[in-house]
Each structure stands twice: as structure tokens, then as C-alpha cells.
Design a protein around this motif. Sequence first.
Motif, PDB file in Angstrom:
ATOM      1  N   SER A  20     -21.439 -18.544  13.865  1.00 50.71           N
ATOM      2  CA  SER A  20     -20.658 -19.141  13.106  1.00 50.71           C
ATOM      3  C   SER A  20     -20.212 -20.796  13.296  1.00 50.71           C
ATOM      4  CB  SER A  20     -18.855 -18.875  13.680  1.00 50.71           C
ATOM      5  OG  SER A  20     -18.318 -18.909  14.460  1.00 50.71           O
ATOM      6  N   GLY A  21     -20.837 -20.935  14.881  1.00 49.34           N
ATOM      7  CA  GLY A  21     -20.940 -22.570  15.051  1.00 49.34           C
ATOM      8  C   GLY A  21     -19.583 -22.941  15.366  1.00 49.34           C
ATOM      9  N   ALA A  22     -18.630 -21.717  16.110  1.00 58.06           N
ATOM     10  CA  ALA A  22     -17.629 -22.122  16.486  1.00 58.06           C
ATOM     11  C   ALA A  22     -17.876 -22.226  18.303  1.00 58.06           C
ATOM     12  CB  ALA A  22     -17.064 -20.636  16.521  1.00 58.06           C
ATOM     13  N   CYS A  23     -19.411 -22.118  18.481  1.00 54.12           N
ATOM     14  CA  CYS A  23     -19.368 -22.161  19.782  1.00 54.12           C
ATOM     15  C   CYS A  23     -21.234 -23.125  20.180  1.00 54.12           C
ATOM     16  CB  CYS A  23     -19.621 -20.800  20.716  1.00 54.12           C
ATOM     17  SG  CYS A  23     -17.650 -19.926  20.799  1.00 54.12           S
ATOM     18  N   ALA A  24     -21.184 -23.531  21.056  1.00 51.95           N
ATOM     19  CA  ALA A  24     -22.512 -23.974  21.232  1.00 51.95           C
ATOM     20  C   ALA A  24     -23.741 -23.238  21.575  1.00 51.95           C
ATOM     21  CB  ALA A  24     -22.223 -25.640  22.069  1.00 51.95           C
ATOM     22  N   ALA A  25     -22.933 -22.108  22.564  1.00 52.65           N
ATOM     23  CA  ALA A  25     -23.680 -21.428  22.879  1.00 52.65           C
ATOM     24  C   ALA A  25     -23.146 -19.984  23.616  1.00 52.65           C
ATOM     25  CB  ALA A  25     -24.637 -21.436  24.380  1.00 52.65           C
ATOM     26  N   TYR A  26     -23.887 -19.100  23.463  1.00 60.09           N
ATOM     27  CA  TYR A  26     -23.755 -17.541  23.622  1.00 60.09           C
ATOM     28  C   TYR A  26     -24.545 -17.147  24.891  1.00 60.09           C
ATOM     29  CZ  TYR A  26     -23.451 -12.123  22.545  1.00 60.09           C
ATOM     30  OH  TYR A  26     -23.703 -11.358  22.824  1.00 60.09           O
ATOM     31  N   VAL A  27     -23.102 -16.503  26.056  1.00 56.70           N
ATOM     32  CA  VAL A  27     -23.945 -16.478  27.631  1.00 56.70           C
ATOM     33  C   VAL A  27     -23.798 -14.933  28.060  1.00 56.70           C
ATOM     34  CG1 VAL A  27     -22.771 -16.830  29.753  1.00 56.70           C
ATOM     35  CG2 VAL A  27     -22.677 -18.255  28.236  1.00 56.70           C
ATOM     36  N   LEU A  28     -24.275 -14.935  28.703  1.00 53.24           N
ATOM     37  CA  LEU A  28     -25.422 -13.362  28.473  1.00 53.24           C
ATOM     38  C   LEU A  28     -26.506 -13.101  29.261  1.00 53.24           C
ATOM     39  CD1 LEU A  28     -24.228 -10.318  27.563  1.00 53.24           C
ATOM     40  CD2 LEU A  28     -25.511 -10.271  25.567  1.00 53.24           C
ATOM     41  N   ASP A  29     -26.623 -11.686  30.078  1.00 59.95           N
ATOM     42  CA  ASP A  29     -28.018 -11.614  30.651  1.00 59.95           C
ATOM     43  C   ASP A  29     -28.951 -12.202  29.784  1.00 59.95           C
ATOM     44  OD1 ASP A  29     -26.275 -10.900  32.201  1.00 59.95           O
ATOM     45  OD2 ASP A  29     -26.612  -8.715  32.325  1.00 59.95           O
ATOM     46  N   ARG A  30     -30.360 -12.807  30.092  1.00 63.08           N
ATOM     47  CA  ARG A  30     -31.241 -13.632  29.799  1.00 63.08           C
ATOM     48  C   ARG A  30     -32.406 -12.168  29.011  1.00 63.08           C
ATOM     49  NH1 ARG A  30     -34.841 -15.906  31.877  1.00 63.08           N
ATOM     50  NH2 ARG A  30     -34.774 -17.578  30.115  1.00 63.08           N
ATOM     51  N   VAL A  31     -32.404 -10.894  29.495  1.00 58.42           N
ATOM     52  CA  VAL A  31     -32.951  -9.806  28.497  1.00 58.42           C
ATOM     53  C   VAL A  31     -31.982  -9.125  27.139  1.00 58.42           C
ATOM     54  CG1 VAL A  31     -33.465  -7.468  28.702  1.00 58.42           C
ATOM     55  CG2 VAL A  31     -34.176  -9.120  30.263  1.00 58.42           C
ATOM     56  N   ALA A  32     -30.786  -9.185  27.720  1.00 56.85           N
ATOM     57  CA  ALA A  32     -30.102  -8.785  26.130  1.00 56.85           C
ATOM     58  C   ALA A  32     -29.928  -9.969  25.217  1.00 56.85           C
ATOM     59  CB  ALA A  32     -28.535  -8.735  26.636  1.00 56.85           C
ATOM     60  N   LEU A  33     -30.056 -10.804  25.796  1.00 58.29           N
ATOM     61  CA  LEU A  33     -30.106 -11.718  24.708  1.00 58.29           C
ATOM     62  C   LEU A  33     -31.973 -12.406  23.396  1.00 58.29           C
ATOM     63  CD1 LEU A  33     -28.204 -15.347  26.882  1.00 58.29           C
ATOM     64  CD2 LEU A  33     -27.428 -14.235  25.174  1.00 58.29           C
ATOM     65  N   ALA A  34     -31.914 -11.761  24.538  1.00 56.95           N
ATOM     66  CA  ALA A  34     -33.314 -11.872  23.400  1.00 56.95           C
ATOM     67  C   ALA A  34     -33.522 -11.104  22.591  1.00 56.95           C
ATOM     68  CB  ALA A  34     -34.521 -11.037  24.270  1.00 56.95           C
ATOM     69  N   GLY A  35     -32.638  -9.401  22.773  1.00 64.80           N
ATOM     70  CA  GLY A  35     -32.247  -9.026  21.617  1.00 64.80           C
ATOM     71  C   GLY A  35     -31.479  -9.427  20.995  1.00 64.80           C
TER      72      GLY A  35
END
Length: 311
Positions: free
Chosen positions: A167-182
Motif C-alpha cells: 500500500s505504500g504505508a511502509c518503506a520496507a517489508y522485513v522477513l527472512d530473505r527466503v520467505a521474502l522471495a516468495g
Amino acid sequence: MSTPTLDAVRRRGALRAVVSRGIRGLSMRGDDGRWSGLDTDVARAVAAAAVGDAEAVEWVPSDPADRLSTLAAGDAELTVANVSWTLGREASSPVLFAGVTCYDGEGFLIRADSGITRPEELAGRRVAVQAGTTSAANLASWYGSRGLAVEPVAHPTPALTLAGYASGACAAYVLDRVALAGERAALDDPGAHRILDAAISREPMAAAVRDDDAAWFRLCRWVLQLLVSAELHVDEAGDREKALAQAAEAAGAHGPAVGLDKDWAVRVLDAVGTYADVYERNLGAHCGLAVPRGLNELYTRGGLQYAVPLH
């Protein structure tokens, strides 16, 4: 050897496995109703060994905050839901981690046109995190040690966290990098987003069981070890079929000591293959994610996956 958990699973005819509510590459329900991902393949491997059928799994989707409490309450026999193995989790819950399924580290999903290249540049900004994960604590530790801070915005589910970022409300999404790929692949325009190279924590995702049945813990641990050891057998022998047969024979001989028959390892390898097969099928190039194995390579190739001897 009798194990109450194994007996219960067999009476039910299915293993109950806690999984995420949907992260591509790890555990996600498809349009056809079938669950897929690295975590779900681990559950199938356990089901193949314990029940004799890799598809005999009752999936228990859970929010991050409930991944271990659902297991501890007796509503499942196994948790494979991208949960990191930590002392704090084992000390505060009646669970044990049976083995690492994927070595990872917490990272940042950002917009490609943001100009951000390093985590430090997110200082003072809002970042989306999943409630019940280690993300907020990792952020506080990493940024705090540098005299910086970010503002974590917690969401209860992966879908809501991704939506909060999109939505643009956050500048980043923080999570395990493997999970972020998905998660990145689930966005409308994945190419408009990228994952920073840097990781700010150690996140060994692991399979967990309750701590009240040592025999079940041992069974699950050796199912995981079989996948890695079988890969090493293939890597060293070159002849895949011969190597898998040798690995299955070596592991199968010990089946009765852990409540299984001598064919348990054959069933596991027939169902999901080696660790390399599981990783490539769910996170590799052909599935569209192309997550480098990195730390998840065999130790003989510079990774952390060490094959414990089966004999």
C-alpha cells in the motif's frame, strides 16, 4: 519402539502439521487445494515415514504468533512454518526443534526505485513486520546497536503484512530473505521491488515437535537428516539410483529402533527426493523464485548442511 505420538498419528491415519497461512516457496495452498513448499515437503517426508503415505497430512494453517502454541496445545504433531530455532522459544514453550530445514537471515524487501541500498538508510522509516516473529526484536537489536531506529508496523498474517507494504504505508517489508522471495513474487509487479543483499540476523528455520515424546523427536530428526545425507550420497557417487538405494538401506536398517519398518527411508526418498530436490522444486530457478542455496548448500560446497552419518 512405541511412541505415543506415532501411535496417535497412525490411529488418525494422518499427520497434523502446522504451516504458514501462505508463503510461496515454503508453505502455500494452491488453487487446486494442494499445499506446496519446502516446509510442506518436510511434513510429507515425515508422513511418508510414519504413516506410509506422503499425502496423509492434515494441514493446520497458523498465524506466526500461534505456530508453536498450536503444537504445544496438542493440536498438531509437527510445526514446519518458517519458524526460527532460538533458545528463547525452546525455553518458553514445551517444544524441541528437530532440525534446521533452511538457513536464512532477516532481510528487507524495498521498492526498486527507492534509492535505498543499505539497511541503515531505512532509519526513521516505517517497516512492515509479521506479528509473532523475531522481526521486531531483530530490528531493535540491529538498529539500536548503531544508534538508529525504525518503526515496526506489525500485522497478524503474511497476507496483511504484504498488503501493508504494498500500500505504500511502509518503506520496507522485513522477513527472512527466503520467505521474502516468495512474498515478492506475489506482488502485482515483482520487478518493481527488490531484496537488499544484507541480512541483519541469523534465522535457522526449523521443524518443531513437542518435548514430551523423545522417540517422535528422534523420528522427525532422522527424517530430516536422511534428506541431507541422501543428497551427499548422490553427490559423491554420481549414480543417483544406486546412491539413493544405499542411503535408504543404511537408514532403513534402524527403522525398528525408532518405531518404523525397514522401508521407511525408501518411502521418504520416493515421495520427496533428497534435500537438493526439495530445495530446487520449491525455491529454485525452475519454480520462478531462483533463491540461491547459499548457506543451504552441502558443507562440501561451502554451505551449512552437514550430512550426519546414517550407518
